[in-house]
Design a protein around this motif. Structure first.
Motif, mmCIF file in Angstrom:
data_model
loop_
_atom_site.group_PDB
_atom_site.id
_atom_site.type_symbol
_atom_site.label_atom_id
_atom_site.label_comp_id
_atom_site.label_asym_id
_atom_site.label_seq_id
_atom_site.Cartn_x
_atom_site.Cartn_y
_atom_site.Cartn_z
ATOM 1 N N ARG A 1 37.003 19.006 68.071
ATOM 2 C CA ARG A 1 36.516 19.574 69.120
ATOM 3 C C ARG A 1 35.402 19.101 69.411
ATOM 4 O O ARG A 1 35.038 18.514 70.761
ATOM 5 N N GLN B 1 41.938 24.292 73.737
ATOM 6 C CA GLN B 1 41.725 25.512 72.984
ATOM 7 C C GLN B 1 43.002 25.416 71.854
ATOM 8 O O GLN B 1 42.935 26.205 70.724
ATOM 9 N N GLN B 2 43.838 24.369 71.805
ATOM 10 C CA GLN B 2 44.701 24.305 70.747
ATOM 11 C C GLN B 2 44.154 23.412 69.503
ATOM 12 O O GLN B 2 44.954 23.352 68.666
ATOM 13 N N ILE B 3 43.227 22.875 69.777
ATOM 14 C CA ILE B 3 42.465 21.984 68.801
ATOM 15 C C ILE B 3 41.699 22.929 67.689
ATOM 16 O O ILE B 3 40.858 23.792 68.140
ATOM 17 N N SER B 4 42.306 22.686 66.464
ATOM 18 C CA SER B 4 41.844 24.043 65.464
ATOM 19 C C SER B 4 40.397 23.657 64.679
ATOM 20 O O SER B 4 39.746 24.392 64.341
ATOM 21 N N GLU C 1 40.066 31.459 69.969
ATOM 22 C CA GLU C 1 41.169 31.997 69.469
ATOM 23 C C GLU C 1 41.404 33.204 68.564
ATOM 24 O O GLU C 1 42.056 33.872 68.504
ATOM 25 N N GLN C 2 40.065 33.150 67.522
ATOM 26 C CA GLN C 2 40.038 33.790 66.531
ATOM 27 C C GLN C 2 39.562 35.298 66.898
ATOM 28 O O GLN C 2 39.599 36.374 66.176
ATOM 29 N N ARG D 1 44.570 21.237 76.686
ATOM 30 C CA ARG D 1 44.701 21.572 75.151
ATOM 31 C C ARG D 1 43.491 21.873 74.442
ATOM 32 O O ARG D 1 43.463 21.988 73.181
#
Length: 197
Positions: A69, A61-64, A151-152, A59
């Motif tokens: 992080r 990568q889903q921590i924004s 992700e960006q 999970r």
């Protein structure tokens, strides 16, 4: 996870033997129930922690938030270092208690389980130290975009953006197109009259 199962599994399964004086069970590690409890607690805790950190890695990568992080990486680093130390203590404690164990029918029966728990305690030290080093490397990356912002980015984190194509420096006229709207317009109105204002 496998090493932790290999430590607490044999202790739970064969770590308690009947005492020679009666039907009560005693720990195979010199009759010290604390040694068996410590090995089971350490192995079970490591198993649950491995499962939790595996879920956290999936999970991650889903921590924004960058702050969250960073906390996750610090938690991994601190826990891995602590558990490396606890595995070292557990290895020394179990080895010491096994050396002091008097030979008997119970120790012959559960000897392989005790030696397996000691051996995998040692292997667990190595694996948790490796996890600590990996978490330290991950922490040192810190502000690296591949860790905190994958992700960006549209392309891979290590790939460079394409540059301007390099030519010979001399432009020829054949590469240009004719300007738009240069056709001659038909001036006949064909029944249409321009309004006069």
């Amino acid at each position: 996870m496998v090493f932790s199962i290999a430590v607490f599994g044999p202790i739970v399964n064969e770590g308690y033997v009947n005492s020679e004086s009666g039907p009560e069970l005693r720990c195979v590690f010199n009759g010290n129930a604390g040694a068996c409890r410590f090995g089971v607690t350490l192995g079970l805790g490591a198993f649950l922690a491995c499962a939790a950190f595996l879920f956290l890695d999936l999970r991650f990568q889903q921590i924004s938030s960058v702050r969250d992080r960073r906390r996750a990486v610090l938690l991994d680093l601190g826990f891995s270092a602590l558990w490396s130390f606890l595995w070292f203590v557990g290895f020394c404690f179990l080895t010491n208690q096994w050396q002091r164990t008097a030979p008997g029918p119970g120790t012959k029966q559960a000897g392989d389980a005790a030696r397996a728990a000691i051996a995998f305690s040692f292997f667990s030290i190595l694996s948790w130290v490796a996890l600590t080093v990996k978490a330290l490397q991950r922490f040192r990356l810190g502000t690296d975009m591949s860790l905190f912002a994958t992700e960006q980015l549209g392309t891979g984190a290590g790939q460079a953006y394409p540059g301007y194509p390099v030519g010979s420096g001399v432009e020829d006229t054949e590469t240009y197109q004719s300007p738009p709207f240069t056709e001659t317009l038909d001036t006949s109105t064909k029944g249409y009259q321009v309004p006069a204002y």
